[in-house]
Design a protein around this motif. Structure first.
Motif, short mmCIF file in Angstrom:
data_model
loop_
_atom_site.label_atom_id
_atom_site.label_comp_id
_atom_site.label_asym_id
_atom_site.label_seq_id
_atom_site.Cartn_x
_atom_site.Cartn_y
_atom_site.Cartn_z
N ILE A 81 15.87 2.06 2.93
CA ILE A 81 14.65 1.28 2.71
C ILE A 81 14.58 0.05 3.61
O ILE A 81 13.50 -0.36 4.04
N ASP A 82 15.74 -0.53 3.94
CA ASP A 82 15.74 -1.74 4.77
C ASP A 82 15.69 -1.44 6.27
O ASP A 82 15.76 -2.36 7.09
N THR A 83 15.54 -0.16 6.64
CA THR A 83 15.44 0.20 8.06
C THR A 83 14.00 0.48 8.47
O THR A 83 13.75 1.12 9.50
N PHE A 84 13.06 -0.01 7.66
CA PHE A 84 11.63 0.12 7.95
C PHE A 84 10.98 -1.26 8.02
O PHE A 84 11.45 -2.22 7.41
N ASP A 85 9.88 -1.33 8.75
CA ASP A 85 9.06 -2.54 8.82
C ASP A 85 8.02 -2.46 7.70
O ASP A 85 6.88 -2.04 7.91
N ASP A 86 8.41 -2.86 6.50
CA ASP A 86 7.52 -2.74 5.35
C ASP A 86 6.31 -3.66 5.47
O ASP A 86 5.20 -3.31 5.06
N ALA A 87 6.49 -4.84 6.07
CA ALA A 87 5.36 -5.76 6.24
C ALA A 87 4.33 -5.18 7.20
O ALA A 87 3.12 -5.30 6.98
N GLY A 88 4.80 -4.56 8.27
CA GLY A 88 3.89 -3.93 9.22
C GLY A 88 3.12 -2.79 8.59
O GLY A 88 1.91 -2.62 8.82
N TYR A 89 3.81 -2.00 7.77
CA TYR A 89 3.16 -0.88 7.09
C TYR A 89 2.10 -1.39 6.11
O TYR A 89 0.97 -0.87 6.07
N ALA A 90 2.43 -2.41 5.35
CA ALA A 90 1.47 -2.97 4.39
C ALA A 90 0.24 -3.51 5.11
O ALA A 90 -0.90 -3.35 4.64
N ALA A 91 0.45 -4.15 6.25
CA ALA A 91 -0.68 -4.70 7.02
C ALA A 91 -1.58 -3.57 7.52
O ALA A 91 -2.81 -3.68 7.51
N LEU A 92 -0.97 -2.47 7.97
CA LEU A 92 -1.76 -1.34 8.44
C LEU A 92 -2.60 -0.74 7.30
O LEU A 92 -3.79 -0.47 7.47
N ILE A 93 -1.96 -0.52 6.15
CA ILE A 93 -2.69 0.07 5.02
C ILE A 93 -3.83 -0.84 4.58
O ILE A 93 -4.92 -0.37 4.22
N ASP A 94 -3.62 -2.14 4.63
CA ASP A 94 -4.67 -3.08 4.29
C ASP A 94 -5.85 -2.95 5.26
O ASP A 94 -7.02 -2.95 4.84
N ARG A 95 -5.57 -2.85 6.55
CA ARG A 95 -6.63 -2.67 7.54
C ARG A 95 -7.39 -1.38 7.31
O ARG A 95 -8.63 -1.34 7.36
N ILE A 96 -6.65 -0.31 7.03
CA ILE A 96 -7.29 1.00 6.83
C ILE A 96 -8.17 0.98 5.59
O ILE A 96 -9.31 1.47 5.61
N ALA A 97 -7.65 0.42 4.50
CA ALA A 97 -8.39 0.42 3.24
C ALA A 97 -9.66 -0.42 3.32
O ALA A 97 -10.63 -0.16 2.61
N GLY A 98 -9.67 -1.40 4.20
CA GLY A 98 -10.85 -2.25 4.34
C GLY A 98 -11.81 -1.80 5.43
O GLY A 98 -12.84 -2.45 5.64
N ARG A 99 -11.48 -0.71 6.10
CA ARG A 99 -12.30 -0.27 7.22
C ARG A 99 -13.61 0.37 6.74
O ARG A 99 -13.62 1.12 5.78
N ARG A 100 -14.69 0.08 7.44
CA ARG A 100 -15.99 0.67 7.12
C ARG A 100 -16.48 1.54 8.27
O ARG A 100 -16.10 1.31 9.43
N PRO A 101 -17.31 2.55 7.98
CA PRO A 101 -17.80 3.45 9.03
C PRO A 101 -18.46 2.69 10.17
O PRO A 101 -19.19 1.71 9.95
#
Length: 220
Positions: A81-101
Motif C-alpha cells: 500500500i505504501d508503494t503507491f501515490d495515493d494523493a495523486g490517485y485521489a486528486a485524479l478521481i476528484d478531477r474525474i468525478a467533477g468533470r462535465r461534458p
C-alpha cells in the motif's frame, strides 16, 4: 443471490444513466485482492455498455517507479500500500468525478506490466458518463485513499477462493517474465500480505462479487 455478468453490466448502466441525467460523471470502483479478477470485470463492464459510455482507469498507474522504490528500499515490496501515490490517485478521481461534458479531457497514467512501470497519460477520459476504476486499495482507511473513495458512487469488491486466485497470480507473474519458483514465492509472499490487508476492507464494499467461473458471478 446469483447474478450474471450481464446483470452487473445492467447495474453499471444504471450508474451511467444517473450520470448522464446529472451532467456529472459517476465513478465506479472495483477492488479486491491481487489476482481476484478486478481488471477482467472492469473490462467486461466497459465492453458490455454502449460505446462511449465507460472508460477504465487503473489505480496501478499510480505505482511509484522502480527507481523511486529502489531509493526508498521498497522495491522488493512493490504492490504494498505504501508503494503507491495515493494523493495523486485521489486528486485524479476528484478531477474525474467533477468533470462535465464538453470540458477538457483528463489524462490518467496506466501501468504497463511488460515493463513493470507506470506510463504517464496512457488513458484519456473524455465525455464518458461512467468511469470505472480498479485497484487493490480503494477501500483502505489510511492516507488519501478515503478521499478517493468519497468521490466514487459505488465500490464493488471482487472475491475469489484463494487456491484459484493464487493459481492465476503465479501464471500471470510467470507470463510476464518471472521464473516459476520466483512467481510462486512472490504470489505467496508479497502478494499474499497485501491480500490479507485488502481482505479487512471487504465488508465496507457496496457489493461483493464472488467469481465462480468465467461469465458467472455470485453476489452477496
Amino acid at each position: 443471490m446469483r447474478l450474471t455478468t450481464g446483470a452487473l453490466v445492467e447495474r453499471a448502466a444504471g450508474l451511467a444513466a444517473a450520470a448522464a441525467r446529472s451532467g456529472e460523471a459517476r465513478v465506479l470502483g472495483i477492488t479486491g485482492p491481487p489476482g481476484a479478477g478486478k481488471s477482467t470485470l472492469a473490462a467486461a463492464l466497459a465492453d458490455g455498455l454502449a460505446p462511449g459510455t465507460a472508460v477504465v482507469v487503473g489505480m496501478d498507474g499510480f505505482h511509484l517507479s522502480n527507481r523511486v522504490l529502489e531509493a526508498h528500499g521498497s522495491r522488493a515490496r512493490k504492490g504494498a500500500i505504501d508503494t503507491f501515490d495515493d494523493a495523486g490517485y485521489a486528486a485524479l478521481i476528484d478531477r474525474i468525478a467533477g468533470r462535465r461534458p464538453g470540458g477538457p479531457p483528463v489524462y490518467a497514467p496506466e501501468f504497463r506490466r511488460e515493463i513493470e512501470e507506470p506510463v504517464a497519460a496512457g488513458t484519456v477520459v473524455g465525455d464518458e458518463p461512467l468511469v470505472i476504476t480498479e485497484g487493490n486499495y480503494l477501500l483502505a482507511t489510511g492516507g488519501d485513499w478515503p478521499a478517493a473513495r468519497a468521490r466514487m458512487a459505488e465500490v464493488w469488491y471482487v472475491d475469489l477462493p484463494d487456491d484459484e486466485r493464487l493459481r492465476r497470480l503465479v501464471a500471470r507473474h510467470h507470463a510476464f517474465g518471472k521464473p516459476l519458483p520466483d512467481a510462486e514465492a512472490w504470489a505467496r509472499g508479497t502478494d499474499q500480505r497485501n491480500a490479507d490487508l485488502i481482505a479487512t476492507t471487504r465488508d465496507t464494499a457496496d457489493l461483493v462479487v464472488q467469481w465462480v467461473e468465467p461469465g458467472t458471478d455470485v453476489v452477496g
